[in-house]
Motif scaffolding. Structure first.
Motif, PDB file in Angstrom:
ATOM      1  N   GLY A 278      -8.966  17.623  -4.057  1.00  0.00           N
ATOM      2  CA  GLY A 278      -8.445  17.185  -2.777  1.00  0.00           C
ATOM      3  C   GLY A 278      -7.329  16.175  -2.949  1.00  0.00           C
ATOM      4  O   GLY A 278      -6.538  16.260  -3.875  1.00  0.00           O
ATOM      5  N   ARG A 279      -7.290  15.173  -2.053  1.00  0.00           N
ATOM      6  CA  ARG A 279      -6.213  14.193  -2.064  1.00  0.00           C
ATOM      7  C   ARG A 279      -6.727  12.815  -2.443  1.00  0.00           C
ATOM      8  O   ARG A 279      -7.900  12.498  -2.255  1.00  0.00           O
ATOM      9  CB  ARG A 279      -5.556  14.124  -0.678  1.00  0.00           C
ATOM     10  N   PHE A 298       5.368   1.342  -3.533  1.00  0.00           N
ATOM     11  CA  PHE A 298       5.190   2.580  -2.786  1.00  0.00           C
ATOM     12  C   PHE A 298       3.697   2.881  -2.661  1.00  0.00           C
ATOM     13  O   PHE A 298       2.901   2.522  -3.532  1.00  0.00           O
ATOM     14  CB  PHE A 298       5.862   3.759  -3.502  1.00  0.00           C
ATOM     15  N   ILE A 299       3.354   3.546  -1.576  1.00  0.00           N
ATOM     16  CA  ILE A 299       2.024   4.112  -1.399  1.00  0.00           C
ATOM     17  C   ILE A 299       2.177   5.624  -1.445  1.00  0.00           C
ATOM     18  O   ILE A 299       3.007   6.195  -0.738  1.00  0.00           O
ATOM     19  CB  ILE A 299       1.383   3.696  -0.064  1.00  0.00           C
ATOM     20  N   ALA A 300       1.385   6.267  -2.294  1.00  0.00           N
ATOM     21  CA  ALA A 300       1.461   7.723  -2.445  1.00  0.00           C
ATOM     22  C   ALA A 300       0.143   8.351  -2.029  1.00  0.00           C
ATOM     23  O   ALA A 300      -0.933   7.749  -2.185  1.00  0.00           O
ATOM     24  CB  ALA A 300       1.778   8.087  -3.900  1.00  0.00           C
ATOM     25  N   ARG A 301       0.247   9.552  -1.509  1.00  0.00           N
ATOM     26  CA  ARG A 301      -0.944  10.361  -1.224  1.00  0.00           C
ATOM     27  C   ARG A 301      -0.669  11.767  -1.710  1.00  0.00           C
ATOM     28  O   ARG A 301       0.297  12.412  -1.268  1.00  0.00           O
ATOM     29  CB  ARG A 301      -1.281  10.371   0.267  1.00  0.00           C
ATOM     30  N   GLY A 302      -1.489  12.240  -2.634  1.00  0.00           N
ATOM     31  CA  GLY A 302      -1.260  13.551  -3.207  1.00  0.00           C
ATOM     32  C   GLY A 302      -2.483  14.050  -3.934  1.00  0.00           C
ATOM     33  O   GLY A 302      -3.590  13.514  -3.757  1.00  0.00           O
ATOM     34  N   PRO A 303      -2.323  15.085  -4.755  1.00  0.00           N
ATOM     35  CA  PRO A 303      -3.464  15.645  -5.475  1.00  0.00           C
ATOM     36  C   PRO A 303      -4.178  14.602  -6.326  1.00  0.00           C
ATOM     37  O   PRO A 303      -3.551  13.695  -6.876  1.00  0.00           O
ATOM     38  CB  PRO A 303      -2.812  16.719  -6.356  1.00  0.00           C
TER      39      PRO A 303
END
Length: 392
Positions: A278-279, A298-303
């Protein structure tokens, strides 16, 4: 440019000549006046941008498809880069002009602000979309709106809403392969907009957004602001060095510190997305080697299972997008226009984006701003949450 954009042959010819003049290096709005006025070309251009009948949005969609297909590499997902730029203007007649803050201009100035989108891959970066920001005071000034030919259904909306429309439009119109795996990267203005970030999460779009140093990582008791968190827990040995391409401004490798942010309690209906595959959310800090003043967050949202290379490449795409904007201004006359109307702005910017896209695609894999292609280091897998994430 064919008949799908311009129904009359003379308009097609004038548009081709206009793009050629942009490709010739027009960089100032008054630089075309002396020779062009004498030859009558200036008034032909004014007619093309003003009273002639053609649809700039159709040409915009063609440019986006041309850039996506021309910069396709098969070597990883592309990145849609969202940013804004400003066009300094005198007076109060130009559509959307107001005294407003612009990072590009270094403070408050009388200007127009455009929300811009670039498409970035390992092959290069080029502009693909645009929206003109309309300040709120224009809604209450019908005379000025009429003089600037602003459509009745156009009203003030936030820059984040304009960016959301661009993302939706790109996902709907771009080739399926590009839209399916794309990332979105945006600056801190959009990164601080909760509605925009919620939209990206709701659409399950992997993204990286800039945040200011005092941005809270978690919105509940026990949160930490990003700069204090990095200062406290990022030891010198924890920073990884990766090359992300270089130009006259950004030379040498960059240092990266990345930690996974622990998840908030997940509602039952969202638990499937939180399982392996998921993420996950990540806090990213980067800086030029040895230069603490250049540090960004930075804020990242990914796999969940993502490499440091991939995250760094998305952040690098944000820098390449800024270079593409600057390059479009320097080499394709992005800001070299003398129109005041709403549709005139869109027409000029669309033609300038077409010119910039042509240069980027024909350059054989180099971004318009002069950045080198992404130079990956061996993948570094970001595994389970590190001790920093456990502390949050």
């Amino acid at each position: 440019m064919g008949s799908q954009f311009f129904s009359r042959s003379d308009l097609r010819h004038h548009a081709q000549e206009y793009v050629r003049s942009l490709l010739g290096g027009v960089t100032r709005s008054d630089s075309i006046l002396p020779a062009a006025t004498a030859s009558g070309a200036f008034w032909v251009h004014q007619h093309l941008l003003g009273r002639s009948v053609w649809d700039a949005d159709t040409l915009r969609d063609f440019t986006a498809r041309y850039v996506v297909e021309g910069l396709a590499t098969g070597g990883g997902p592309g990145v849609l880069v969202l940013d804004e730029t400003a066009f300094r203007k005198k007076g109060s007649a130009s559509a959307g002009v107001a005294r407003q803050y612009s990072e590009v201009l270094g403070g408050a100035a009388s200007c127009q602000i455009g929300v811009m989108a670039s498409w970035s891959t390992q092959a290069g970066t080029a502009l693909v979309d645009r929206e003109l920001y309309l300040p709120s005071d224009w809604d209450a000034d019908p005379v000025r709106r009429r003089n600037a030919h602003i459509p009745d259904d156009v009203r003030h909306v936030s820059k984040a809403e304009l960016a959301r429309r661009i993302v939706q439009r790109f996902r709907a119109d771009a080739p399926r392969g590009a839209a399916a795996g794309m990332w979105v990267v945006a600056d801190a203005q959009l990164g601080c907009d909760q509605a925009f970030c919620a939209f990206l999460e709701g659409q399950d779009i992997p993204h990286v957004v800039g945040v200011p140093p005092d941005h809270p990582v978690l919105p509940h008791p026990g949160w930490r602001r990003v700069s204090r968190l990095v200062q406290r827990y990022a030891k010198a040995a924890d920073w990884d060095r990766l090359a992300v391409g270089s130009n006259a401004v950004d030379t040498g490798p960059w240092e990266w510190w990345v930690r996974r942010i622990p998840s908030e309690p997940v509602p039952v209906h969202e638990q499937a997305a939180a399982r392996p595959g998921g993420r996950a959310r990540w806090l990213v800090a980067c800086r030029r080697s040895g230069d603490l003043q250049s540090q960004r967050y930075f804020i990242a949202r990914g796999p969940v299972h993502i490499s440091l290379d991939d995250l760094a490449a998305v952040v690098a795409a944000w820098r390449h997008g800024r270079n593409a904007l600057a390059g479009a201004g320097e080499r394709c006359g992005l800001g070299a226009y003398r129109v005041r109307s709403w549709h005139g702005w869109y027409r000029h910017i669309t033609l300038a984006q077409l010119a910039a896209g042509f240069l980027a695609v024909q350059a054989g894999g180099h971004a318009l701003g002069g950045t080198a292609p992404w130079e990956p280091s061996p993948p570094v897998l970001l595994g389970p949450p590190a001790r920093v994430a456990e502390t949050l």
